[in-house]
Enzyme design. Structure first.
Site, mmCIF file in Angstrom:
data_model
loop_
_atom_site.group_PDB
_atom_site.id
_atom_site.type_symbol
_atom_site.label_atom_id
_atom_site.label_comp_id
_atom_site.label_asym_id
_atom_site.label_seq_id
_atom_site.Cartn_x
_atom_site.Cartn_y
_atom_site.Cartn_z
ATOM 1 N N GLY A 266 0.417 -1.043 -0.725
ATOM 2 C CA GLY A 266 0.072 -0.072 0.434
ATOM 3 C C GLY A 266 0.543 0.917 0.142
ATOM 4 O O GLY A 266 0.266 2.186 0.288
ATOM 5 N N GLU B 278 4.863 -6.047 2.252
ATOM 6 C CA GLU B 278 3.896 -6.999 0.497
ATOM 7 C C GLU B 278 3.893 -5.619 -0.557
ATOM 8 O O GLU B 278 2.913 -6.089 -1.050
ATOM 9 C CB GLU B 278 3.141 -7.903 0.998
ATOM 10 C CG GLU B 278 3.043 -8.357 -0.307
ATOM 11 C CD GLU B 278 1.644 -10.108 0.980
ATOM 12 O OE1 GLU B 278 1.994 -10.348 1.281
ATOM 13 O OE2 GLU B 278 0.574 -8.626 0.221
ATOM 14 N N GLY C 93 3.831 -3.355 -3.855
ATOM 15 C CA GLY C 93 3.404 -4.172 -5.357
ATOM 16 C C GLY C 93 4.096 -2.850 -5.885
ATOM 17 O O GLY C 93 5.259 -2.094 -6.320
ATOM 18 N N ARG C 94 2.934 -1.727 -6.145
ATOM 19 C CA ARG C 94 3.024 -0.955 -6.777
ATOM 20 C C ARG C 94 4.247 0.173 -6.748
ATOM 21 O O ARG C 94 4.785 0.537 -7.862
ATOM 22 C CB ARG C 94 2.000 0.029 -6.482
ATOM 23 C CG ARG C 94 1.122 1.271 -7.568
ATOM 24 C CD ARG C 94 0.706 2.127 -6.911
ATOM 25 N NE ARG C 94 -0.699 1.605 -7.112
ATOM 26 C CZ ARG C 94 -1.324 1.321 -7.925
ATOM 27 N NH1 ARG C 94 -1.448 2.348 -9.188
ATOM 28 N NH2 ARG C 94 -2.706 1.025 -7.925
ATOM 29 N N CYS D 31 -13.178 4.394 -29.010
ATOM 30 C CA CYS D 31 -14.993 5.066 -28.960
ATOM 31 C C CYS D 31 -15.295 5.041 -27.716
ATOM 32 O O CYS D 31 -16.916 4.973 -27.787
ATOM 33 C CB CYS D 31 -15.473 4.122 -29.594
ATOM 34 S SG CYS D 31 -14.704 4.026 -31.512
ATOM 35 N N TYR E 74 0.584 -2.251 -12.056
ATOM 36 C CA TYR E 74 -1.042 -1.334 -12.782
ATOM 37 C C TYR E 74 -1.343 -1.144 -14.051
ATOM 38 O O TYR E 74 -2.242 -0.637 -13.701
ATOM 39 C CB TYR E 74 -1.519 -1.110 -11.592
ATOM 40 C CG TYR E 74 -1.433 -1.902 -9.939
ATOM 41 C CD1 TYR E 74 -2.033 -3.291 -9.452
ATOM 42 C CD2 TYR E 74 -0.457 -1.746 -9.297
ATOM 43 C CE1 TYR E 74 -2.134 -4.376 -8.234
ATOM 44 C CE2 TYR E 74 -1.055 -1.893 -7.927
ATOM 45 C CZ TYR E 74 -0.860 -3.376 -7.601
ATOM 46 O OH TYR E 74 -0.821 -4.252 -6.017
HETATM 47 C C1 LIG Z 1 -2.856 -8.755 -0.393
HETATM 48 C C2 LIG Z 1 -2.778 -8.096 -1.312
HETATM 49 N N1 LIG Z 1 -1.297 -6.830 -0.582
HETATM 50 C C3 LIG Z 1 -0.427 -6.547 -1.578
HETATM 51 C C4 LIG Z 1 -0.948 -5.753 -2.339
HETATM 52 C C5 LIG Z 1 0.180 -4.792 -2.910
HETATM 53 O O1 LIG Z 1 -0.424 -3.699 -2.481
HETATM 54 P P1 LIG Z 1 0.672 -1.790 -3.044
HETATM 55 O O2 LIG Z 1 0.748 -2.353 -4.628
HETATM 56 O O3 LIG Z 1 -0.671 -1.601 -3.073
HETATM 57 O O4 LIG Z 1 1.086 -2.460 -2.636
HETATM 58 C C6 LIG Z 1 -2.234 -5.956 -2.621
HETATM 59 C C7 LIG Z 1 -2.887 -5.119 -3.752
HETATM 60 O O5 LIG Z 1 -4.133 -5.114 -3.566
HETATM 61 C C8 LIG Z 1 -3.061 -7.083 -2.337
HETATM 62 O O6 LIG Z 1 -4.400 -7.027 -2.543
#
Ligand SMILES: Cc1ncc(COP(=O)(O)O)c(C=O)c1O
Length: 401
Positions: free
Chosen positions: A239, A272, A274-275, A349, A378
């Site tokens: 997050g 954990e 991702g983004r 469109c 994403y």
């Molecule tokens: C369970 C879980 N972990 C980690 C993430 C990664 O979140 P972020 O990409 O916002 O860091 C997500 C994103 O939806 C998630 O659902």
């Protein structure tokens, strides 16, 4: 890591672009292409890793499953989190030696069995029903599943852009259901309790993100004490914010880590994200196909669009961009006015196909290349590529392997 923009590149201040990417884009024929800079990613994840100290880092594959990116990330992290049978099979191919955690709601028996048969070493369990099913499947296979209970806790009003916890949601379980899971553990010999997991919101700056982690940790310690469970690990989720409007404001990992409750002898703290790991190392490059003025407003129509780069439509922002002007140009009728704001759209469109609104990008001409930054997470993988049956975007990697 990112250089000052080369002189010939016109862009709003703050758009990051590496020389390697600018060079690669100039060589492209204008077809929509994702350009991933692996050296940039390597440096970025190295810095994150160094800032985290003893906090463990696993990466959420859902941000971008591109094999080139994953191989670089895998060199630096303690594991990868997969959230489907598809991601599991993919990662087993791409990074066969890395530890895996399996999360996500609605896991099927087929997926759980595949994960048990593979070397998944942590299951983030979403409900009592899932825990019981996993127990049966593990025992059938003569093995045990190492489990973190995913809980849905109050977020403390954290200003997350995307909130998944602290309110009714399909993600994780309420504290009362976690209590029921703890009570059931003794009768579930296929389950090894490892700890607690929570991912409550995405889009958080360091302070609220850390405060949320502290609250999850506190709850987990109390939960384990109440039930007499050994708490080996607390996964406080991802997050971390990526600021698309001010890309230079990169999440301060050291500031964040300093605020986390890592205590000698205490449970391992894992994050954990991702983004914020991969977003900065991907660019979506395309070309201006047409330029027009409509009711007083300038539009640049680009090859591709939000069916390749859904991020601005999904999050409701303007994607930061740079324009690389075409070299030879002799069509004075096919350019925007100088210093007028230009809205960059795609070929779909639908009026929703907007990549960036009212950008002050100086003059824009047909044939100019346009590079959208912060497109490494994403982006490609959440896009509705089948819509209108345009070609899929190409993918290229620069900056090594
Ligand atoms: C369970 C879980 N972990 C980690 C993430 C990664 O979140 P972020 O990409 O916002 O860091 C997500 C994103 O939806 C998630 O659902």
């Amino acid at each position: 890591m990112t250089s000052v923009l080369p002189a010939a590149v016109l862009a709003p201040a703050g758009t990051p672009l590496t020389d390697r990417v600018a060079e690669a884009v100039r060589e492209l024929d204008g077809s929509p292409t994702y350009v991933y800079d692996l050296a940039h990613l390597d440096a970025h994840v190295t810095a994150i890793r160094a800032a985290l100290g003893s906090v463990e880092l696993i990466h959420a594959v859902k941000a971008n499953p591109d094999p080139g990116l994953l191989r670089v990330i895998a060199r630096h992290v303690d594991g990868l989190e997969v959230a489907s049978g598809g991601e599991l099979a993919h990662v087993l191919q791409v990074a066969p030696d890395i530890p895996l955690a399996f999360g996500g709601p609605g896991k099927t028996d087929t997926e759980l069995t595949a994960a048990l048969n593979a070397r998944v070493d942590r299951f983030h369990v979403e409900s009592l029903n899932e825990l019981r099913r996993l127990d049966v499947l593990a025992r059938d296979l003569g093995t045990r599943a190492r489990v973190l209970l995913r809980v849905n806790l109050p977020t403390g009003g954290a200003p997350g852009v995307l909130t998944m916890g602290g309110r009714p949601s399909p993600f994780g379980m309420d504290p009362a259901e976690a209590d029921a899971c703890a009570g059931a553990l003794e009768s579930l010999p296929g389950i090894d309790f490892v700890g607690v997991h929570a991912h409550l919101a995405s889009g958080l700056d360091p302070e609220p993100c850390a405060a949320q982690g502290v609250a999850i940790h506190r709850w987990a310690v109390d939960f384990a004490c109440r039930h007499g469970l050994p708490l080996a690990e607390v996964n406080i989720g991802g997050g971390m914010n990526v600021d698309y409007l001010r890309p230079e404001r990169v999440f301060d990992w050291a500031d964040y880590a300093r605020q986390l409750p890592v205590l000698p002898g205490g449970p391992v703290v894992r994050i954990e994200p991702g983004r914020a790991v991969s977003a900065y190392s991907g660019w979506y490059a395309t070309e201006v196909l047409d330029v027009k003025q409509s009711h007083g407003e300038w539009f640049a129509i680009c090859a591709g669009g939000t069916h390749h780069l859904r991020t601005p439509a999904a999050k409701g922002h303007d994607q930061p961009l740079a324009v690389l002007p075409v070299d030879r140009w002799d069509r004075p009728w096919a350019r925007s006015g100088t210093d007028n704001p230009v809205t960059f759209v795609g070929q779909l469109c639908t009026p929703k196909d907007v990549l960036a609104r009212s950008v002050r990008a100086s003059r824009v001409r047909v044939g100019d290349k346009v590079v959208f930054a912060l497109a490494g997470a994403y982006a490609q993988n959440i896009s509705h590529v089948e819509f209108l049956m345009h070609d899929r975007p190409a993918v290229t990697h620069v900056g090594g392997r």
